[in-house]
Design an enzyme around this catalytic site. Sequence first.
Site, PDB file in Angstrom:
ATOM      1  CE  LYS A 213      12.464  54.082  59.100  1.00 42.04           C
ATOM      2  NZ  LYS A 213      11.267  53.318  58.672  1.00 42.04           N
TER       3      LYS A 213
ATOM      4  CB  SER B  37      13.561  54.973  63.669  1.00 43.02           C
ATOM      5  OG  SER B  37      14.773  54.922  64.403  1.00 43.02           O
TER       6      SER B  37
ATOM      7  CE1 TYR C 199      15.929  53.180  58.851  1.00 45.96           C
ATOM      8  CE2 TYR C 199      16.833  54.274  60.799  1.00 45.96           C
ATOM      9  CZ  TYR C 199      15.959  53.358  60.229  1.00 45.96           C
ATOM     10  OH  TYR C 199      15.121  52.626  61.046  1.00 45.96           O
TER      11      TYR C 199
END
Length: 265
Positions: free
Chosen positions: A159, A142, A155
């Site tokens: 990533k 991401s 999160y």
Amino acid sequence: MPDRRPIALVTGASSGIGEALARRFAAGGHDLVLVARRAEPLRALADALTAAHGVRAWAVPVDLAQPDAPSVLATAMRRARRPIDVLVNCAGVVQVGRFAETPAARHRELVDLNVGALTSMLAHFVPPMLRRGHGRVLNVASIAAFQPVPTLATYAATKAFVLSLTESLAEELHGTGVTATALCPGITATPMLSGAERAHPGLRRLPRLVVGSVDDVAAEGHAACLRGDVVCVPGLLNTATVTAGRALPKWLVRRVGGALSRGLE
């Protein structure tokens, strides 16, 4: 390549970017092993890909959050004599919200799937590629991997791990015939985004300009993977955001990210 149709294994294939990537690889002539937790969407997708492109597609329902799942999956592929030529690691989960307000178990779920399962999949499927002398890996990261993202702290950290691991792996694989690519999309119109919007209505205020098309992301990721590019950031706006983030002082990147996240709460 061997004298057979290549096989791509796609995790997280039941929806979103994973499904779109599966469709791209099928259109490009790959047989597919489709992996996700939900059996019915996988079987429907397998039937659709076979009908549309004449490829073989196997639906393999697996919960990759289980510690032994990658090992079991790799063993099943060996027993079925399905050597995996392309590994697409797309399975993942997201959590929006302040770190301290998120249960510890939820943080662990993100790390287990986004980091643990992906790493284990690589450990099981890359060595056979090296022995055969060819293969492609596409890890879905991401643009959150490039900077801290308040309210997406865990999160974004997972990533960042995926991006760093992919870049290191790409260098280790140089000259072997096996490549590793990190696909780093921005905000993309997927069921994951829809779920996040339901839980956090402030996300609906995001300008539609910054929400990318899942098909465009898959098209760029598919092409980058086959070329053996190391990092792919789809879209000019996302590329500009990543470039600016790398050029600005870290303290300023943190402050801008914090201001933006507070504006969406």
